[in-house]
Write an enzyme that holds these catalytic residues in place. Structure first.
Site, PDB file in Angstrom:
ATOM      1  N   SER A  57       0.879  -1.248   0.198  1.00  0.00           N
ATOM      2  CA  SER A  57      -0.042   0.034   0.172  1.00  0.00           C
ATOM      3  C   SER A  57       0.984   1.357  -0.040  1.00  0.00           C
ATOM      4  CB  SER A  57      -0.958  -0.033   1.236  1.00  0.00           C
ATOM      5  OG  SER A  57       0.141   0.226   2.408  1.00  0.00           O
ATOM      6  N   LYS A  58       0.402   2.366  -0.172  1.00  0.00           N
ATOM      7  CA  LYS A  58       0.994   3.612  -0.282  1.00  0.00           C
ATOM      8  C   LYS A  58       1.457   3.772   1.270  1.00  0.00           C
ATOM      9  CE  LYS A  58       0.900   8.395  -1.282  1.00  0.00           C
ATOM     10  NZ  LYS A  58       1.183   9.117   0.126  1.00  0.00           N
TER      11      LYS A  58
END
Ligand code: GLU
Length: 512
Positions: free
Chosen positions: A265-266
């Site tokens: 994920s970011k």
């Protein structure tokens, strides 16, 4: 005659692309080129609530940066357009009406309150996942339960409604995946998905299938997260009588966190300080600016090579693949099922390999442009020598400036972190001892310098692991850089001595 391969990259313009999405684009591109087929870019912008201005341009710029050339799309045009779903509304409505007429879909007039009540009722009856399906539809307000005239009246009066697919009660849906083999799902777990929302806009599922059919897509290559949607898509092909034209599916493995579990994920990228977007992105809502791989100094050719191997196994030890090599060697059957742990070190390694083979002229420009911008004088000869030295270990183009500037100007700051556990009175004594022999040295050469330093360190029982990092910081300000002895040669005797003395003044040892 074999049909022409037609694949599509179908992003939703909801923000910046993630590296996983870019890999999907790349695999589609490689597959298309390998089979002399076509790559179509389709913008899936039916979800108005999630639409983000600038996201489509971002997608186009990303593909352009990486050299992933599409044959058809909103910017290229083509005979299967329009290529933005928001421009195709009438098409979807026509097919939805056709499905209703054939008894494969139906109008549903239930209000949000009625839907909530239905779910509550099922929950009370201990149904684990309450949904609008073959059973519950029987007691809801839709064109299957209401008298025909009432339905017609409501439609005429414009009563809000959606169109839902009529999922058969208990049937097996089977489809073949080029990566995963046969997948079987019972319709018992599927709900009557909405095809057209109350505002007349199609949902992802419906628009996606209609467009894949009308655009004559032969292979759907997309992320693993779309597997649960595929049974509905297959069912739609059946309901529309298009089974014969159904594309083949290939669902790509997930990209996993650096720890190896869970989807990348970011947040992971932010935590470890690596990019996850190809290009810089400024969030229009929060204003947050996130640099991309490009801004961090990754080269497009290194990115292509790195991403190609995130799931595809060439079946050999070869790691370096040009775009042409990739097109030649890529095989969708050699894409694995299991998730791929994302290792940024591998991306750095590829970048280093591609940087190394750049022409000396290009590397020279990385350094000299920055020198000029910063109004630092240099001789051509020295700039070339500095480039040669840095080239061996440089990972990013900006390394030439960051590691090279100190050959032209004295450090204006010292890396505290690098000094933290190394700089002490003993180290100072050794470096102090070092000055006189340095000044007296006839041939100022790396191996000779190293020999002197080593014997001084031995004499005072100080490990070189302490001396070298401090010396590096003293000379360059930085804790990392090219080979230190060669750096000293390049700096020259006077400069080295002067810098060590300046360092002593700037960082006095106040305790022993
Ligand atoms: N619009 C979907 C996405 O954002 C496309 C999924 C698919 O390729 O079917 O990824």
């Amino acid at each position: 005659m074999q049909e022409t391969v037609r694949v599509r990259f179908a992003p939703s313009p909801t923000g910046a692309l993630h590296i996983g999405g870019v890999r999907t684009a790349l695999y589609n591109y490689l597959f298309a080129r390998k089979h002399q087929g076509k790559l179509i870019v389709r913008i899936e912008d039916t979800d108005q609530a999630r639409f983000v201005a600038g996201a489509e341009a971002y997608i186009v710029n990303t593909l352009q940066w990486l050299g992933i050339e599409a044959d058809e799309g909103p910017t290229q045009g083509g005979t299967y357009g329009p290529y933005r779903q928001s421009e195709r509304k009438a098409i979807y409505q026509r097919y939805a009406a056709q499905l209703v007429a054939a008894g494969k879909a139906y109008y549903a007039f239930d209000t949000p309150e009625e839907l909530d009540a239905m779910r509550a009722r099922l929950k009370a009856a201990r149904v684990a996942a309450p949904q609008y399906n073959a059973i519950s539809r029987g007691w809801m307000r839709n064109s299957l339960t209401l008298p025909q005239e009432e339905v017609a009246d409501m439609l005429r009066a414009g009563v809000p409604h959606v169109i839902r697919i009529k999922v058969p009660h208990q049937e097996d849906i089977r489809f073949h995946d080029l990566i995963r083999g046969w997948i079987k799902v019972s319709t018992a777990v599927l709900d009557d998905k909405i095809l057209i929302k109350s505002d007349g806009i199609p949902t992802y599922h419906f628009a996606n299938v209609i467009d894949d059919y009308l655009m004559e897509i032969t292979h759907v290559i997309r992320g693993e997260e779309w597997i649960p949607s595929t049974p509905i898509h297959v069912l739609l092909y059946q309901c529309l009588g298009w089974e014969g034209s159904m594309p083949q599916f290939a669902h790509l493995p997930l990209l996993l966190k650096p720890e190896g579990t869970g989807k990348l994920s970011k947040r992971d990228a932010d935590k470890y300080g690596f990019p996850i977007f190809p290009l810089a992105w400024q969030d229009p809502d929060t204003g947050e600016y996130t640099p991309g791989f490009r801004e961090k100094g990754y080269l497009p050719e290194a990115m292509l090579n790195f991403m190609a191997l995130l799931g595809w196994n060439p079946g050999s030890q070869q790691e370096i693949f040009s775009k042409e090599d990739l097109i030649r060697s890529f095989a969708i059957e050699r894409v694995g099922k299991s998730g791929i742990r994302f290792a940024i070190q591998k991306a750095e390694w590829f970048n280093q390999q591609y940087l190394k083979v750049k022409s000396d002229k290009t590397l020279f420009a990385y350094l000299t442009q920055a020198l000029e911008e910063n109004k630092i004088a240099y001789t051509h000869e020295k700039a070339i020598q500095v480039c040669q030295l840095i080239k061996e270990r440089a990972v990013f183009p900006q390394d030439f400036w960051q590691q090279g500037r100190h050959f032209f100007v004295q450090p204006d700051a010292y890396d505290d972190k690098a000094l933290e556990t190394k700089w002490n009175a003993q180290v100072r004594l050794v470096l102090q001892d070092f000055i006189a022999p340095l000044e007296a040295l006839q041939s100022f050469q790396g191996d000779v310098i190293k020999g002197i330093l080593t014997s001084l360190a031995v004499a005072r029982s100080v490990k070189m692991g302490f001396i070298m990092p401090v010396l590096r910081v003293a000379l360059t300000g930085s804790g990392t850089g090219p080979d230190l002895m060669q750096s000293m040669e390049l700096l020259g005797r006077e400069e080295c001595v002067a810098r060590i003395k300046t360092f002593f003044l700037a960082r006095p040892i106040t305790h022993t």
